[in-house]
Design a protein around this motif. Sequence first.
Motif, mmCIF file in Angstrom:
data_model
loop_
_atom_site.group_PDB
_atom_site.id
_atom_site.type_symbol
_atom_site.label_atom_id
_atom_site.label_comp_id
_atom_site.label_asym_id
_atom_site.label_seq_id
_atom_site.Cartn_x
_atom_site.Cartn_y
_atom_site.Cartn_z
ATOM 1 N N MET A 191 0.849 -1.189 0.000
ATOM 2 C CA MET A 191 0.000 0.000 0.000
ATOM 3 C C MET A 191 0.887 1.241 0.000
ATOM 4 O O MET A 191 1.762 1.387 0.835
ATOM 5 N N ASN A 192 0.641 2.133 -0.933
ATOM 6 C CA ASN A 192 1.403 3.376 -1.010
ATOM 7 C C ASN A 192 0.629 4.503 -0.353
ATOM 8 O O ASN A 192 -0.593 4.535 -0.379
ATOM 9 N N ASN A 193 1.343 5.430 0.201
ATOM 10 C CA ASN A 193 0.780 6.629 0.785
ATOM 11 C C ASN A 193 0.728 7.683 -0.314
ATOM 12 O O ASN A 193 1.642 7.779 -1.117
ATOM 13 N N THR A 194 -0.339 8.460 -0.392
ATOM 14 C CA THR A 194 -0.444 9.524 -1.385
ATOM 15 C C THR A 194 -0.695 10.845 -0.676
ATOM 16 O O THR A 194 -1.234 10.872 0.429
ATOM 17 N N LEU A 195 -0.311 11.930 -1.325
ATOM 18 C CA LEU A 195 -0.435 13.252 -0.723
ATOM 19 C C LEU A 195 -1.754 13.903 -1.112
ATOM 20 O O LEU A 195 -2.134 13.911 -2.280
ATOM 21 N N LYS A 196 -2.438 14.457 -0.132
ATOM 22 C CA LYS A 196 -3.644 15.246 -0.370
ATOM 23 C C LYS A 196 -3.321 16.697 -0.027
ATOM 24 O O LYS A 196 -3.128 17.048 1.145
ATOM 25 N N VAL A 197 -3.233 17.534 -1.059
ATOM 26 C CA VAL A 197 -3.000 18.960 -0.840
ATOM 27 C C VAL A 197 -4.214 19.518 -0.103
ATOM 28 O O VAL A 197 -5.353 19.166 -0.409
ATOM 29 N N HIS A 198 -3.981 20.359 0.886
ATOM 30 C CA HIS A 198 -4.978 20.946 1.785
ATOM 31 C C HIS A 198 -5.504 19.931 2.788
ATOM 32 O O HIS A 198 -6.523 20.167 3.421
ATOM 33 N N GLY A 199 -4.789 18.813 2.949
ATOM 34 C CA GLY A 199 -5.148 17.831 3.959
ATOM 35 C C GLY A 199 -4.426 18.106 5.268
ATOM 36 O O GLY A 199 -3.389 18.764 5.301
ATOM 37 N N LEU B 164 9.108 15.094 -1.029
ATOM 38 C CA LEU B 164 7.824 14.406 -1.072
ATOM 39 C C LEU B 164 7.965 12.925 -0.747
ATOM 40 O O LEU B 164 7.160 12.376 0.011
ATOM 41 N N ASP B 165 8.978 12.279 -1.291
ATOM 42 C CA ASP B 165 9.194 10.858 -0.996
ATOM 43 C C ASP B 165 9.384 10.617 0.501
ATOM 44 O O ASP B 165 8.903 9.626 1.042
ATOM 45 N N MET B 166 10.089 11.521 1.176
ATOM 46 C CA MET B 166 10.312 11.378 2.613
ATOM 47 C C MET B 166 9.022 11.635 3.386
ATOM 48 O O MET B 166 8.702 10.919 4.341
ATOM 49 N N PHE B 167 8.268 12.640 2.969
ATOM 50 C CA PHE B 167 6.997 12.958 3.627
ATOM 51 C C PHE B 167 6.068 11.752 3.593
ATOM 52 O O PHE B 167 5.385 11.442 4.566
ATOM 53 N N LEU B 168 6.052 11.055 2.469
ATOM 54 C CA LEU B 168 5.147 9.918 2.274
ATOM 55 C C LEU B 168 5.736 8.577 2.707
ATOM 56 O O LEU B 168 5.088 7.538 2.577
ATOM 57 N N ARG C 216 1.913 3.587 10.586
ATOM 58 C CA ARG C 216 2.666 2.988 9.483
ATOM 59 C C ARG C 216 3.521 4.000 8.731
ATOM 60 O O ARG C 216 4.651 3.735 8.359
ATOM 61 N N PHE C 217 2.942 5.181 8.456
ATOM 62 C CA PHE C 217 3.641 6.195 7.669
ATOM 63 C C PHE C 217 4.110 7.344 8.548
ATOM 64 O O PHE C 217 3.511 7.649 9.575
ATOM 65 N N ARG C 218 5.170 8.014 8.093
ATOM 66 C CA ARG C 218 5.723 9.177 8.801
ATOM 67 C C ARG C 218 4.627 10.223 9.033
ATOM 68 O O ARG C 218 4.480 10.781 10.123
ATOM 69 N N PHE C 219 3.843 10.517 8.010
ATOM 70 C CA PHE C 219 2.702 11.420 8.091
ATOM 71 C C PHE C 219 1.485 10.666 7.579
ATOM 72 O O PHE C 219 1.546 10.059 6.522
ATOM 73 N N GLU C 220 0.382 10.721 8.331
ATOM 74 C CA GLU C 220 -0.842 10.064 7.909
ATOM 75 C C GLU C 220 -1.992 11.067 7.880
ATOM 76 O O GLU C 220 -2.159 11.863 8.801
ATOM 77 N N LEU C 221 -2.776 10.994 6.818
ATOM 78 C CA LEU C 221 -3.921 11.893 6.620
ATOM 79 C C LEU C 221 -4.973 11.639 7.683
ATOM 80 O O LEU C 221 -5.349 10.493 7.933
ATOM 81 N N TYR D 256 -2.476 16.298 8.340
ATOM 82 C CA TYR D 256 -1.723 15.074 8.586
ATOM 83 C C TYR D 256 -1.219 15.043 10.011
ATOM 84 O O TYR D 256 -0.898 16.077 10.589
ATOM 85 N N ARG D 257 -1.131 13.828 10.544
ATOM 86 C CA ARG D 257 -0.537 13.616 11.863
ATOM 87 C C ARG D 257 0.842 13.006 11.663
ATOM 88 O O ARG D 257 0.995 12.006 10.978
ATOM 89 N N HIS D 258 1.851 13.634 12.261
ATOM 90 C CA HIS D 258 3.204 13.089 12.246
ATOM 91 C C HIS D 258 3.255 11.947 13.255
ATOM 92 O O HIS D 258 2.538 11.986 14.266
ATOM 93 N N PHE D 259 4.070 10.952 13.006
ATOM 94 C CA PHE D 259 4.093 9.792 13.898
ATOM 95 C C PHE D 259 4.503 10.132 15.328
ATOM 96 O O PHE D 259 4.220 9.381 16.254
ATOM 97 N N LYS D 260 5.117 11.301 15.529
ATOM 98 C CA LYS D 260 5.473 11.727 16.885
ATOM 99 C C LYS D 260 4.364 12.553 17.539
ATOM 100 O O LYS D 260 4.502 12.984 18.678
#
Length: 76
Positions: A1-9, A51-55, A69-74, A11-15
């Motif tokens: 499963m890939n993470n995708t970016l939503k502009v104007h979304g 972007l690759d690092m963000f996702l 799972r992801f560094r940033f999650e919507l 996100y919660r950072h894993f920390k």
Amino acid sequence: MNNTLKVHGVYRHFKGGYYYVEGVATDSETGEQMAVYRQLYGERTLYVRPLDMFLSETDTEKYPDCGQRFRFELVH
């Protein structure tokens, strides 16, 4: 499963911090795509990150108890 970016979304950072994605910018020297995002607390600082690092997925070896799972999650 890939993470995708939503502009104007939002996100919660894993920390734990929350961030608003303003958009995507292109590095003028390298052509690399960069996520442009603003913290939703404190001074509301504006950041850029590749972007690759963000996702990317969270490093579970370094952070085994992160619970995300992801560094940033919507979230919104």
